[in-house]
Design a protein around this motif. Structure first.
Motif, mmCIF file in Angstrom:
data_model
loop_
_atom_site.group_PDB
_atom_site.id
_atom_site.type_symbol
_atom_site.label_atom_id
_atom_site.label_comp_id
_atom_site.label_asym_id
_atom_site.label_seq_id
_atom_site.Cartn_x
_atom_site.Cartn_y
_atom_site.Cartn_z
ATOM 1 N N SER A 2 0.893 1.413 -13.212
ATOM 2 C CA SER A 2 0.525 2.240 -12.007
ATOM 3 C C SER A 2 0.802 1.534 -10.706
ATOM 4 C CB SER A 2 -1.014 2.909 -11.916
ATOM 5 O OG SER A 2 -1.912 1.346 -11.824
ATOM 6 N N ALA A 3 1.397 2.093 -9.845
ATOM 7 C CA ALA A 3 1.632 1.559 -8.701
ATOM 8 C C ALA A 3 0.416 1.494 -7.776
ATOM 9 C CB ALA A 3 2.743 2.544 -7.752
ATOM 10 N N ARG A 4 0.429 0.182 -6.896
ATOM 11 C CA ARG A 4 -0.756 0.067 -6.030
ATOM 12 C C ARG A 4 -0.596 0.839 -5.122
ATOM 13 N NH1 ARG A 4 -2.219 -5.881 -3.600
ATOM 14 N NH2 ARG A 4 -3.981 -5.078 -2.589
ATOM 15 N N VAL A 5 -1.797 1.445 -4.419
ATOM 16 C CA VAL A 5 -1.866 2.049 -3.109
ATOM 17 C C VAL A 5 -2.071 1.045 -2.122
ATOM 18 C CG1 VAL A 5 -2.985 4.043 -2.192
ATOM 19 C CG2 VAL A 5 -2.623 4.066 -4.591
ATOM 20 N N ALA A 6 -1.336 1.433 -1.023
ATOM 21 C CA ALA A 6 -1.381 0.636 0.242
ATOM 22 C C ALA A 6 -2.716 1.209 1.096
ATOM 23 C CB ALA A 6 -0.006 0.809 1.048
ATOM 24 N N PRO A 7 -3.252 0.576 1.799
ATOM 25 C CA PRO A 7 -4.199 0.800 2.619
ATOM 26 C C PRO A 7 -3.602 1.447 3.801
ATOM 27 C CG PRO A 7 -4.049 -1.633 2.943
ATOM 28 C CD PRO A 7 -2.960 -1.144 1.682
ATOM 29 N N ILE A 8 -4.504 2.166 4.338
ATOM 30 C CA ILE A 8 -3.928 3.016 5.669
ATOM 31 C C ILE A 8 -3.911 2.123 6.831
ATOM 32 C CG2 ILE A 8 -4.756 4.646 7.369
ATOM 33 C CD1 ILE A 8 -6.295 6.008 4.903
ATOM 34 N N ARG A 9 -2.908 1.962 7.419
ATOM 35 C CA ARG A 9 -2.677 1.186 8.924
ATOM 36 C C ARG A 9 -2.731 2.317 9.931
ATOM 37 N NH1 ARG A 9 -2.899 -3.840 7.031
ATOM 38 N NH2 ARG A 9 -1.595 -4.197 5.112
#
Length: 76
Positions: A2-9
């Motif tokens: 699974s792809a890692r989800v980036a935090p919101i910037r």
């Protein structure tokens, strides 16, 4: 894998609040983890915003579940 989800910037608190509103649950979790690792006043404020959004979503989901009509088996 699974792809890692980036935090919101975000550029500022108002921008963060807008982006939190449209974020997925995975983005919220990633953003909460990101800000939990940081220190300082800004990090704690951002973490509070994320936690408030998570709490609001959980409360909304519970309310919706409570308002659902009974099934015909439960109605007896």
């Amino acid at each position: 894998m699974s792809a890692r989800v980036a935090p919101i910037r975000a550029n500022n608190f108002a921008d963060l609040r807008l982006k939190l509103d449209a974020a997925t649950d995975e983005q919220l979790a990633a953003t909460a983890a990101y800000w939990a690792e940081r220190t300082g006043v800004i990090a704690s404020e951002c973490l509070l915003f994320v936690q408030a959004e998570i709490t609001c979503r959980q409360a909304t989901a519970a309310l919706v579940a409570e308002m659902r009509p009974p099934t015909r088996w439960e109605a007896k």
